[in-house]
Design a protein around this motif. Structure first.
Motif, PDB file in Angstrom:
ATOM      1  N   UNK A  66      -3.990   8.431 -20.514  1.00 23.29           N
ATOM      2  CA  UNK A  66      -4.408   8.770 -22.013  1.00 23.29           C
ATOM      3  C   UNK A  66      -4.303  10.100 -22.366  1.00 23.29           C
ATOM      4  N   UNK A  67      -4.917  10.915 -21.351  1.00 26.39           N
ATOM      5  CA  UNK A  67      -4.850  12.354 -21.561  1.00 26.39           C
ATOM      6  C   UNK A  67      -3.464  12.963 -21.611  1.00 26.39           C
ATOM      7  N   UNK A  68      -2.713  12.429 -20.845  1.00 31.23           N
ATOM      8  CA  UNK A  68      -1.354  13.137 -20.721  1.00 31.23           C
ATOM      9  C   UNK A  68      -0.430  12.957 -21.997  1.00 31.23           C
ATOM     10  N   UNK A 113      -9.684   2.334  -9.517  1.00 32.83           N
ATOM     11  CA  UNK A 113      -8.627   3.222  -9.445  1.00 32.83           C
ATOM     12  C   UNK A 113      -7.659   2.785 -10.718  1.00 32.83           C
ATOM     13  N   UNK A 114      -7.897   1.899 -11.333  1.00 34.65           N
ATOM     14  CA  UNK A 114      -7.181   1.507 -12.453  1.00 34.65           C
ATOM     15  C   UNK A 114      -7.600   2.171 -13.450  1.00 34.65           C
ATOM     16  N   UNK A 115      -9.221   2.149 -13.841  1.00 36.89           N
ATOM     17  CA  UNK A 115      -9.399   3.230 -14.958  1.00 36.89           C
ATOM     18  C   UNK A 115      -9.334   4.546 -14.959  1.00 36.89           C
ATOM     19  N   UNK A 116      -9.306   4.937 -13.700  1.00 33.70           N
ATOM     20  CA  UNK A 116      -9.147   6.550 -13.386  1.00 33.70           C
ATOM     21  C   UNK A 116      -7.757   6.592 -13.994  1.00 33.70           C
ATOM     22  N   UNK A 117      -6.809   5.832 -13.512  1.00 31.02           N
ATOM     23  CA  UNK A 117      -5.440   6.081 -14.068  1.00 31.02           C
ATOM     24  C   UNK A 117      -5.110   5.839 -15.370  1.00 31.02           C
ATOM     25  N   UNK A 145       0.145   7.923  -7.108  1.00 34.52           N
ATOM     26  CA  UNK A 145      -1.235   7.856  -6.209  1.00 34.52           C
ATOM     27  C   UNK A 145      -1.643   9.161  -5.403  1.00 34.52           C
ATOM     28  N   UNK A 146      -0.423   9.968  -5.334  1.00 32.32           N
ATOM     29  CA  UNK A 146      -1.179  11.312  -4.759  1.00 32.32           C
ATOM     30  C   UNK A 146      -1.935  12.004  -5.972  1.00 32.32           C
ATOM     31  N   UNK A 147      -1.318  11.934  -6.921  1.00 30.47           N
ATOM     32  CA  UNK A 147      -1.800  12.697  -8.128  1.00 30.47           C
ATOM     33  C   UNK A 147      -3.302  12.132  -8.435  1.00 30.47           C
ATOM     34  N   UNK A 148      -3.642  10.887  -8.402  1.00 31.24           N
ATOM     35  CA  UNK A 148      -4.773  10.281  -8.683  1.00 31.24           C
ATOM     36  C   UNK A 148      -5.615  10.643  -7.567  1.00 31.24           C
ATOM     37  N   UNK A 149      -5.310  10.848  -6.505  1.00 34.30           N
ATOM     38  CA  UNK A 149      -6.180  11.228  -5.233  1.00 34.30           C
ATOM     39  C   UNK A 149      -6.688  12.449  -5.352  1.00 34.30           C
ATOM     40  N   UNK A 185       0.863  -1.365  -0.121  1.00 31.20           N
ATOM     41  CA  UNK A 185       0.074   0.181  -0.096  1.00 31.20           C
ATOM     42  C   UNK A 185       0.882   1.161   0.131  1.00 31.20           C
ATOM     43  N   UNK A 186       0.595   2.268  -0.896  1.00 33.40           N
ATOM     44  CA  UNK A 186       1.027   3.397  -0.993  1.00 33.40           C
ATOM     45  C   UNK A 186       0.119   4.584  -0.464  1.00 33.40           C
ATOM     46  N   UNK A 187       0.445   5.528  -0.405  1.00 28.30           N
ATOM     47  CA  UNK A 187      -0.290   6.809  -0.037  1.00 28.30           C
ATOM     48  C   UNK A 187      -1.783   6.741  -0.755  1.00 28.30           C
ATOM     49  N   UNK A 188      -2.565   7.378  -0.269  1.00 26.37           N
ATOM     50  CA  UNK A 188      -4.058   7.743  -0.975  1.00 26.37           C
ATOM     51  C   UNK A 188      -4.883   6.412  -1.195  1.00 26.37           C
ATOM     52  N   UNK A 189      -4.323   5.342  -0.440  1.00 26.85           N
ATOM     53  CA  UNK A 189      -5.335   4.303  -0.498  1.00 26.85           C
ATOM     54  C   UNK A 189      -5.020   3.393  -1.728  1.00 26.85           C
ATOM     55  N   UNK A 190      -4.287   3.643  -2.696  1.00 27.53           N
ATOM     56  CA  UNK A 190      -4.190   2.986  -3.928  1.00 27.53           C
ATOM     57  C   UNK A 190      -3.315   1.697  -3.471  1.00 27.53           C
ATOM     58  N   UNK A 191      -3.203   0.614  -4.205  1.00 29.71           N
ATOM     59  CA  UNK A 191      -2.185  -0.366  -4.066  1.00 29.71           C
ATOM     60  C   UNK A 191      -1.512  -0.903  -5.174  1.00 29.71           C
ATOM     61  N   UNK A 192      -0.427  -1.530  -4.999  1.00 31.64           N
ATOM     62  CA  UNK A 192       0.494  -2.092  -6.163  1.00 31.64           C
ATOM     63  C   UNK A 192       0.382  -3.639  -5.789  1.00 31.64           C
ATOM     64  N   UNK A 193       0.169  -4.348  -6.648  1.00 31.47           N
ATOM     65  CA  UNK A 193       0.233  -5.835  -6.169  1.00 31.47           C
ATOM     66  C   UNK A 193       1.200  -6.687  -7.478  1.00 31.47           C
ATOM     67  N   UNK A 194       2.279  -7.212  -6.851  1.00 31.65           N
ATOM     68  CA  UNK A 194       3.067  -7.797  -7.832  1.00 31.65           C
ATOM     69  C   UNK A 194       3.582  -9.102  -6.885  1.00 31.65           C
TER      70      UNK A 194
END
Length: 308
Positions: free
Chosen positions: A297-299, A288-292, A132-136, A8-17
């Motif tokens: 894509x916009x960037x 979160x994945x869809x939002x990211x 993750x902070x930018x997404x939040x 878990x990183x900040x803002x509640x999003x997660x990386x799973x590997x």
């Protein structure tokens, strides 16, 4: 066998590997510029490190495109004023090693042996934390941020049959042993010893300034009322685990060496708590994945990407 749990990183999003160590000889990387993304170069070495990381994760993907996306995400985070310090990255790297029951040298060895390198993995961590902070921030903006009043939030909760939630309210005190950037390499270890000594004597917030009087370049800040959902992600776990009248362990930061004292804590239930809980639940419901993906894509549409 080495596995990475949900991290878990900040803002509640997660990386799973999940990956296992592979006995390989790291390849020799010849480096030349492969892409230029908004004037930021991506080298063949960067791409080869990422390809090694994908192999280690046993995950398919285009290493070059991943590096382009990471470069765009990092640039967007910087544009938003998001900065992840070396101390935050080092702490996350240490937690990863601890969670996998490894010493740092062992983890360094895995990264070197696989061709990933600890430097590449740390930059990956930095980019993830910043993104993750930018997404939040993006989600709050898209959702109207604080536009929903506290009273409206409580009304919605009650209408759904819920009750007003409670949260722990902390009174905190921050102690900073300041280390100027130019003196960091020469004095950081000494300042950490001084901070550890003061932290060991800490027995409540009333005497902190008295202890600090005879010390040079020590700042004591009363942080006031801080609710549990508002705690900084890099301090939250330690604060919650520390008893009232005690202090967190010292940490190296961009400012120097710091610790946080717990002056008091109590359970509170009010409209502000309800608003934070409501927004937090809304964020968790968001994909979160869809939002990211949409954000990147916009960037990409706005970016200038040159392939050499």
């Amino acid at each position: 066998m080495l596995s990475m749990r949900k991290y878990l990183f900040s803002a509640g999003f997660a990386l799973l590997v999940a990956f296992s160590t592979i006995a390989v000889t790291p390849p020799a990387f010849a480096t030349e510029i492969k892409y230029v993304v908004n004037n930021v170069p991506i080298t063949t070495g960067d791409i080869q490190h990422r390809a090694a990381f994908l192999r280690l994760q046993r995950r398919k993907g285009d290493a070059g495109q991943e590096m382009i996306d990471q470069t765009l995400r990092s640039a967007e985070a910087r544009r938003l004023g998001i900065r992840i310090s070396d101390a935050q990255v080092d702490a996350a790297y240490q937690r990863f090693a601890t969670n996998n029951k490894m010493q740092l040298k062992q983890l360094d060895g895995v990264m070197a042996q696989s061709g990933v390198t600890k430097e590449h993995f740390k930059e990956f961590i930095r980019a993830q934390m910043a993104w993750n902070q930018a997404l939040s921030a993006r989600y709050r903006s898209a959702d109207g941020g604080g536009a929903i009043s506290e009273q409206d939030v409580v009304k919605r909760m009650l209408e759904k049959g819920g009750s007003k939630p409670s949260a722990t309210e902390y009174m905190l005190q921050q102690v900073i042993f300041v280390v100027p950037a130019a003196e960091r390499s020469a004095t950081l270890a000494k300042r950490k010893r001084e901070a550890d000594a003061m932290r060991a004597r800490f027995n409540g917030c009333n005497t902190t300034r008295e202890f600090a009087k005879g010390l040079i370049d020590v700042t004591v800040r009363d942080l006031g009322r801080v609710l549990a959902p508002q705690l900084p992600p890099d301090w939250a776990e330690q604060i919650k685990a520390t008893k009232v009248g005690g202090a967190t362990a010292t940490r190296e930061t961009d400012r120097g060496v710091e610790f946080v004292g717990i002056c008091s804590s109590r359970e509170v239930s009010d409209d502000k708590v309800a608003q934070m809980v409501f927004q937090s639940e809304g964020s968790s419901d968001k994909n979160a994945d869809e939002l990211s993906k949409k954000y990147v894509e916009e960037l990409r549409k706005k970016a200038r990407i040159i392939e050499r």
